[in-house]
Design a protein around this motif. Structure first.
Motif, short mmCIF file in Angstrom:
data_model
loop_
_atom_site.label_atom_id
_atom_site.label_comp_id
_atom_site.label_asym_id
_atom_site.label_seq_id
_atom_site.Cartn_x
_atom_site.Cartn_y
_atom_site.Cartn_z
N SER A 12 -1.82 50.00 51.15
CA SER A 12 -3.20 49.51 51.12
C SER A 12 -3.82 49.97 49.81
O SER A 12 -3.16 50.65 49.01
CB SER A 12 -3.99 50.03 52.31
OG SER A 12 -4.27 51.41 52.14
N THR A 71 -3.50 53.74 50.00
CA THR A 71 -2.33 54.37 50.59
C THR A 71 -1.04 53.89 49.93
O THR A 71 -0.85 52.70 49.74
CB THR A 71 -2.24 54.04 52.10
OG1 THR A 71 -3.50 54.33 52.71
CG2 THR A 71 -1.16 54.84 52.78
N ASP A 93 -10.45 53.37 46.60
CA ASP A 93 -9.63 52.15 46.54
C ASP A 93 -9.10 51.97 45.12
O ASP A 93 -9.83 52.13 44.14
CB ASP A 93 -10.46 50.93 46.91
CG ASP A 93 -10.73 50.84 48.40
OD1 ASP A 93 -10.20 51.68 49.16
OD2 ASP A 93 -11.47 49.93 48.80
N PRO A 114 -6.99 48.93 43.99
CA PRO A 114 -6.31 47.68 44.35
C PRO A 114 -5.28 47.19 43.35
O PRO A 114 -4.39 46.43 43.72
CB PRO A 114 -7.46 46.68 44.49
CG PRO A 114 -8.56 47.24 43.66
CD PRO A 114 -8.41 48.73 43.74
N SER A 121 -0.77 47.80 43.15
CA SER A 121 0.32 47.00 43.72
C SER A 121 0.97 46.08 42.70
O SER A 121 2.00 45.48 42.98
CB SER A 121 -0.18 46.18 44.91
OG SER A 121 -1.16 45.25 44.47
N ASP A 178 4.20 47.33 56.75
CA ASP A 178 2.79 47.13 56.44
C ASP A 178 2.61 46.81 54.96
O ASP A 178 1.78 45.97 54.59
CB ASP A 178 1.97 48.37 56.79
CG ASP A 178 1.94 48.66 58.28
OD1 ASP A 178 2.32 47.77 59.08
OD2 ASP A 178 1.54 49.78 58.66
N TYR A 187 0.62 43.75 52.83
CA TYR A 187 -0.43 44.04 51.87
C TYR A 187 -0.09 43.44 50.51
O TYR A 187 -0.90 42.78 49.88
CB TYR A 187 -0.64 45.55 51.72
CG TYR A 187 -1.65 45.89 50.64
CD1 TYR A 187 -3.00 45.70 50.86
CD2 TYR A 187 -1.25 46.36 49.41
CE1 TYR A 187 -3.94 45.99 49.89
CE2 TYR A 187 -2.17 46.66 48.41
CZ TYR A 187 -3.52 46.47 48.67
OH TYR A 187 -4.43 46.75 47.68
N ASN A 228 -2.10 40.61 48.30
CA ASN A 228 -2.78 41.16 47.14
C ASN A 228 -2.12 40.75 45.83
O ASN A 228 -2.49 41.21 44.77
CB ASN A 228 -2.81 42.69 47.24
CG ASN A 228 -3.84 43.29 46.32
OD1 ASN A 228 -4.89 42.72 46.10
ND2 ASN A 228 -3.52 44.45 45.78
#
Length: 140
Positions: free
Chosen positions: A49, A52, A69, A71, A74, A128, A132, A136
């Motif tokens: 996430s 995470t 956060d 983002p 990733s 998970d 994500y 993303n």
């Protein structure tokens, strides 16, 4: 009535300190040096996430939680971990103050905590992470 005022004052003071304590983050508990992530031995990582990540170094598996956060972590090509300035655990990420992770497209993000996890939890978080990542990933 005079005895009621001190009791009321005490109750209000206790309630105020409880509210203040609830707003404070829990104290950090970094991993022991032997259990820290050795950055030179990372052989698998996933972004689960925006706050995470999971990391594997051989048989050891870790859950890395970020303070905010992040983002853009990733996006390829990879993660760059930086240990704290203290130099005590050079090349190791333990969940200590000052440790960060970044990527080519994401400025440094402060690490909040690092914990060891078992294989089953790592595999669940890997699933998970697939969801994500696909939601993303930027369009080319």
């Amino acid at each position: 009535m005079k005895t009621f005022a001190p009791i009321l004052s005490f109750a209000l003071a206790v309630a105020a300190s409880t509210v203040q304590a609830a707003g404070t983050p829990p104290p950090r508990t970094p991993l022991l040096s032997a259990d820290c992530i050795k950055t030179s031995q990372i052989n698998d990582w996933r972004i689960v996430s925006a706050r995470t990540a999971i990391v594997r170094t051989g048989p050891k598996r870790y859950l890395v939680t970020l303070q905010n956060d992040c983002p853009q972590l990733s996006h390829p090509p990879g993660l760059i971990f930086r240990s704290s300035q203290s130099g005590i655990n050079e090349g190791r990420i333990c969940g200590s103050i000052g440790e960060t992770v970044r990527s080519r497209h994401q400025p440094a993000c402060a690490i909040e905590s690092v914990s060891l996890i078992d294989k089953a939890r790592f595999e669940q978080l890997t699933e998970d992470a697939k969801h994500y990542r696909s939601s993303n990933t930027p369009a080319h």
